[in-house]
Design a protein around this motif. Structure first.
Motif, PDB file in Angstrom:
ATOM      1  N   ASP A  40       1.489  -7.186   7.500  1.00 29.83           N
ATOM      2  CA  ASP A  40       1.938  -7.991   6.362  1.00 29.83           C
ATOM      3  C   ASP A  40       0.807  -8.293   5.386  1.00 29.83           C
ATOM      4  OD1 ASP A  40       4.553  -8.149   7.427  1.00 29.83           O
ATOM      5  OD2 ASP A  40       3.944  -9.825   8.701  1.00 29.83           O
ATOM      6  N   TYR A  41      -0.218  -7.451   5.378  1.00 31.51           N
ATOM      7  CA  TYR A  41      -1.382  -7.703   4.535  1.00 31.51           C
ATOM      8  C   TYR A  41      -0.968  -7.857   3.079  1.00 31.51           C
ATOM      9  CZ  TYR A  41      -6.356  -7.764   3.629  1.00 31.51           C
ATOM     10  OH  TYR A  41      -7.631  -8.169   3.318  1.00 31.51           O
TER      11      TYR A  41
ATOM     12  N   LYS B 152       8.432   2.272  -1.982  1.00 29.85           N
ATOM     13  CA  LYS B 152       9.289   2.895  -0.956  1.00 29.85           C
ATOM     14  C   LYS B 152       8.504   3.921  -0.142  1.00 29.85           C
ATOM     15  CE  LYS B 152      13.348   4.164   0.885  1.00 29.85           C
ATOM     16  NZ  LYS B 152      13.036   4.545   2.242  1.00 29.85           N
ATOM     17  N   ALA B 153       7.722   4.740  -0.799  1.00 33.04           N
ATOM     18  CA  ALA B 153       6.930   5.750  -0.076  1.00 33.04           C
ATOM     19  C   ALA B 153       5.917   5.091   0.842  1.00 33.04           C
ATOM     20  CB  ALA B 153       6.233   6.676  -1.063  1.00 33.04           C
ATOM     21  N   MET B 154       5.291   4.018   0.378  1.00 31.39           N
ATOM     22  CA  MET B 154       4.316   3.322   1.213  1.00 31.39           C
ATOM     23  C   MET B 154       5.009   2.663   2.406  1.00 31.39           C
ATOM     24  SD  MET B 154       1.585   4.251  -0.206  1.00 31.39           S
ATOM     25  CE  MET B 154       0.593   3.446   1.015  1.00 31.39           C
ATOM     26  N   GLN B 155       6.172   2.078   2.182  1.00 30.70           N
ATOM     27  CA  GLN B 155       6.937   1.489   3.281  1.00 30.70           C
ATOM     28  C   GLN B 155       7.312   2.558   4.296  1.00 30.70           C
ATOM     29  OE1 GLN B 155      10.030  -0.229   0.833  1.00 30.70           O
ATOM     30  NE2 GLN B 155       9.160  -2.292   1.007  1.00 30.70           N
ATOM     31  N   ASP B 156       7.724   3.724   3.817  1.00 33.85           N
ATOM     32  CA  ASP B 156       8.105   4.823   4.708  1.00 33.85           C
ATOM     33  C   ASP B 156       6.911   5.332   5.515  1.00 33.85           C
ATOM     34  OD1 ASP B 156      10.690   4.614   3.756  1.00 33.85           O
ATOM     35  OD2 ASP B 156      10.567   6.405   2.484  1.00 33.85           O
ATOM     36  N   LEU B 157       5.738   5.416   4.881  1.00 33.50           N
ATOM     37  CA  LEU B 157       4.539   5.852   5.613  1.00 33.50           C
ATOM     38  C   LEU B 157       4.197   4.892   6.746  1.00 33.50           C
ATOM     39  CD1 LEU B 157       2.268   7.074   2.683  1.00 33.50           C
ATOM     40  CD2 LEU B 157       3.126   8.469   4.574  1.00 33.50           C
TER      41      LEU B 157
ATOM     42  N   ASN C 152      -4.271  -1.809   3.137  1.00 34.01           N
ATOM     43  CA  ASN C 152      -4.744  -2.612   4.267  1.00 34.01           C
ATOM     44  C   ASN C 152      -3.618  -2.977   5.233  1.00 34.01           C
ATOM     45  OD1 ASN C 152      -6.922  -2.901   2.199  1.00 34.01           O
ATOM     46  ND2 ASN C 152      -7.826  -4.095   3.844  1.00 34.01           N
ATOM     47  N   ARG C 153      -2.509  -2.306   5.116  1.00 29.17           N
ATOM     48  CA  ARG C 153      -1.427  -2.536   6.078  1.00 29.17           C
ATOM     49  C   ARG C 153      -1.560  -1.532   7.217  1.00 29.17           C
ATOM     50  NH1 ARG C 153       3.846  -4.840   2.919  1.00 29.17           N
ATOM     51  NH2 ARG C 153       2.753  -6.678   2.123  1.00 29.17           N
TER      52      ARG C 153
END
Length: 163
Positions: free
Chosen positions: A94-95, A152-157, A110-111
């Motif tokens: 949750d950074y 969305k792409a970062m969440q998916d990664l 940093n997540r």
């Protein structure tokens, strides 16, 4: 981190297998701090181990609690004489960077799948930065990269790390 090249120095150490991964399963603060210092002690005596990544899979899910540990651990390193020798890098599911929107994709630099502390040798960081062109541009490049990819792409990664 490596796949997106957020840290241009990480892949080398990963390929060299010089990163130690320590799983810390306790929620007890005193024991967590003992484990952090124990990792520093091993780094003191093992020059082949470049860095240690401390992973807290069952504790510190609350970001504020994690930040408290980070502050206490940083002070402890100084108290133990490690100021200038080791530094801590921080990663958490949750950074959030202060002052940015919660939906800003740059938080994902940093997540991590679990709360983590990364113990870095300061001498190695200084050497790496001295040989890298424009190291001060790394954060700007990373922010641009996450924004280009989008939330969305970062969440998916990040979600793919759990698979």
């Amino acid at each position: 981190m490596i796949g997106q090249n957020f840290c241009p120095f990480a892949k080398r150490e990963y390929d060299r297998e010089s990163i130690h991964y320590a799983i810390i399963e306790t929620a007890d603060l005193a024991t967590q701090l003992e484990q952090i210092i124990a990792q520093c002690t091993v780094l003191d005596t093992d020059p082949e181990r470049e860095t240690s990544l401390l992973i807290f899979p069952t504790a510190l899910s609350n970001f504020d609690d994690y930040l408290d540990l980070l502050d206490i651990a940083t002070a402890l390193l100084e108290d133990q004489g490690y100021d200038g020798i080791y530094q801590l890098a921080s990663f958490h599911p949750d950074y959030v960077f202060d002052g940015l929107s919660p939906d800003d994709p740059s938080h994902y630099t940093n997540r991590s799948p679990y709360p983590m502390l990364h113990i870095l040798r300061e001498a190695s960081v200084e050497t790496a930065l001295a040989t890298y062109p424009y190291p001060d541009k790394i954060p700007v490049r990373n922010i641009r990269r996450t924004q280009d990819l989008g939330l969305k792409a970062m969440q998916d990664l990040l979600a793919a790390c759990y698979e």
